[in-house]
Write a protein that holds these residues in place. Structure first.
Motif, PDB file in Angstrom:
ATOM      1  N   CYS A  63      19.356  29.094  65.347  1.00 25.57           N
ATOM      2  CA  CYS A  63      19.020  28.865  64.496  1.00 25.57           C
ATOM      3  C   CYS A  63      19.251  26.970  63.756  1.00 25.57           C
ATOM      4  N   GLY A  64      20.858  26.470  63.838  1.00 24.43           N
ATOM      5  CA  GLY A  64      21.947  25.842  63.333  1.00 24.43           C
ATOM      6  C   GLY A  64      20.634  24.383  63.775  1.00 24.43           C
ATOM      7  N   VAL A  65      20.901  23.323  62.268  1.00 23.67           N
ATOM      8  CA  VAL A  65      19.768  22.508  62.326  1.00 23.67           C
ATOM      9  C   VAL A  65      20.904  20.935  62.569  1.00 23.67           C
ATOM     10  N   HIS A  66      22.302  20.758  62.005  1.00 24.72           N
ATOM     11  CA  HIS A  66      22.570  19.892  62.132  1.00 24.72           C
ATOM     12  C   HIS A  66      23.458  20.260  63.104  1.00 24.72           C
ATOM     13  N   GLU A  67      24.260  20.999  63.613  1.00 24.84           N
ATOM     14  CA  GLU A  67      25.585  20.895  64.154  1.00 24.84           C
ATOM     15  C   GLU A  67      25.555  22.751  64.469  1.00 24.84           C
ATOM     16  N   ILE A  68      26.775  22.734  65.545  1.00 23.52           N
ATOM     17  CA  ILE A  68      26.585  24.387  65.566  1.00 23.52           C
ATOM     18  C   ILE A  68      28.124  24.784  66.166  1.00 23.52           C
ATOM     19  N   TYR A  69      28.085  25.265  66.187  1.00 25.72           N
ATOM     20  CA  TYR A  69      29.785  25.908  67.249  1.00 25.72           C
ATOM     21  C   TYR A  69      29.896  25.098  68.894  1.00 25.72           C
ATOM     22  N   ASP A  70      30.946  24.933  69.216  1.00 21.10           N
ATOM     23  CA  ASP A  70      30.787  23.531  70.462  1.00 21.10           C
ATOM     24  C   ASP A  70      30.845  24.412  72.162  1.00 21.10           C
ATOM     25  N   GLY A  71      30.925  25.723  71.562  1.00 17.93           N
ATOM     26  CA  GLY A  71      31.099  26.720  72.769  1.00 17.93           C
ATOM     27  C   GLY A  71      31.647  27.157  73.556  1.00 17.93           C
ATOM     28  N   THR A  72      33.424  27.023  73.358  1.00 14.85           N
ATOM     29  CA  THR A  72      34.720  27.137  72.863  1.00 14.85           C
ATOM     30  C   THR A  72      35.042  28.411  72.489  1.00 14.85           C
ATOM     31  N   PHE A  73      33.520  28.451  71.272  1.00 21.29           N
ATOM     32  CA  PHE A  73      35.129  30.000  70.508  1.00 21.29           C
ATOM     33  C   PHE A  73      35.666  29.979  69.493  1.00 21.29           C
ATOM     34  N   SER A  74      36.316  28.955  69.368  1.00 23.32           N
ATOM     35  CA  SER A  74      37.140  28.017  68.489  1.00 23.32           C
ATOM     36  C   SER A  74      37.555  28.000  67.271  1.00 23.32           C
ATOM     37  N   GLY A  75      35.828  28.225  66.351  1.00 26.86           N
ATOM     38  CA  GLY A  75      35.414  27.842  65.802  1.00 26.86           C
ATOM     39  C   GLY A  75      35.259  26.247  65.477  1.00 26.86           C
ATOM     40  N   LYS A  76      35.130  25.337  66.149  1.00 22.73           N
ATOM     41  CA  LYS A  76      35.514  24.113  66.225  1.00 22.73           C
ATOM     42  C   LYS A  76      33.653  23.715  66.686  1.00 22.73           C
ATOM     43  N   LYS A  77      32.991  23.002  65.369  1.00 24.58           N
ATOM     44  CA  LYS A  77      31.438  22.329  65.360  1.00 24.58           C
ATOM     45  C   LYS A  77      31.434  21.154  66.227  1.00 24.58           C
ATOM     46  N   ILE A  78      30.243  21.145  66.903  1.00 25.91           N
ATOM     47  CA  ILE A  78      29.630  19.242  66.500  1.00 25.91           C
ATOM     48  C   ILE A  78      28.223  19.033  66.406  1.00 25.91           C
ATOM     49  N   LYS A  79      27.621  18.129  66.481  1.00 27.62           N
ATOM     50  CA  LYS A  79      26.868  17.821  66.472  1.00 27.62           C
ATOM     51  C   LYS A  79      25.540  18.490  66.582  1.00 27.62           C
ATOM     52  N   GLY A  80      24.879  19.323  66.531  1.00 28.38           N
ATOM     53  CA  GLY A  80      23.547  19.890  67.869  1.00 28.38           C
ATOM     54  C   GLY A  80      22.539  20.965  67.035  1.00 28.38           C
ATOM     55  N   GLN A  81      21.799  21.510  67.563  1.00 23.05           N
ATOM     56  CA  GLN A  81      20.636  21.943  66.998  1.00 23.05           C
ATOM     57  C   GLN A  81      20.468  23.428  67.760  1.00 23.05           C
ATOM     58  N   GLY A  82      20.481  24.612  67.360  1.00 17.28           N
ATOM     59  CA  GLY A  82      20.092  25.418  68.283  1.00 17.28           C
ATOM     60  C   GLY A  82      18.918  25.499  69.325  1.00 17.28           C
ATOM     61  N   ILE A  83      18.762  26.952  69.405  1.00 18.58           N
ATOM     62  CA  ILE A  83      17.499  26.366  70.185  1.00 18.58           C
ATOM     63  C   ILE A  83      16.533  26.862  69.621  1.00 18.58           C
ATOM     64  N   LEU A  84      16.343  27.686  68.364  1.00 22.89           N
ATOM     65  CA  LEU A  84      14.985  28.016  67.701  1.00 22.89           C
ATOM     66  C   LEU A  84      14.724  26.996  66.686  1.00 22.89           C
TER      67      LEU A  84
END
Length: 146
Positions: free
Chosen positions: A101-122
């Motif tokens: 559901c993320g609209v502006h940013e999502i977590y980066d895929g490392t499960f470290s809590g780091k966020k990146i610009k992006g959107q969720g699949i829904l």
């Protein structure tokens, strides 16, 4: 009357990966008196509550255990979109930073809590379908508009 799609966890439903919810009073206030369609693509995918957390890695849904769940989660998004077919939608208010559901940013895929610009699949699928997508933080900050 047009309806508002809302991430079910923001409405207080216990469908979050941890078994809890993300009840958001600003969102509840924003949608008060409007017709709401609660959605949770993870539950629509048949995932249990609770379930292992997932993040997007190179565009694919991966669990914290390293399991590729992309097909399962995308099937949940497809089921969610099918359930919305024919509805007049004003907008969607979705959970910030979520891999679905993320609209502006999502977590980066490392499960470290780091966020990146992006959107969720829904969020991405709804945008592609022409739905105005905002997240809970837009509502909290007043950016959502009316």
């Amino acid at each position: 009357m047009k309806k508002i799609i809302v991430s079910a966890c923001l409405l207080g439903r216990n469908c979050k990966y941890s078994g809890g919810n993300n009840r958001n009073e600003a969102v509840l206030s924003y949608v008060k008196g409007r017709e709401v369609i609660p959605v949770c693509p993870e539950v629509a995918a048949g995932m249990p509550v609770p379930r292992p957390p997932v993040e997007l890695r190179e565009g694919r849904v991966i669990s914290c255990e390293g399991k590729d769940l992309d097909a399962v989660y995308r099937a949940g998004v497809a089921r969610t979109l099918e359930a919305l077919a024919g509805e007049e939608i004003e907008c969607a208010i979705l959970k910030a930073k979520s891999p679905t559901c993320g609209v502006h940013e999502i977590y980066d895929g490392t499960f470290s809590g780091k966020k990146i610009k992006g959107q969720g699949i829904l969020a991405k699928a709804l945008r592609q379908a022409g739905v105005r997508v905002i997240d809970e933080e837009d509502v909290e900050s007043g950016v959502a508009g009316d």
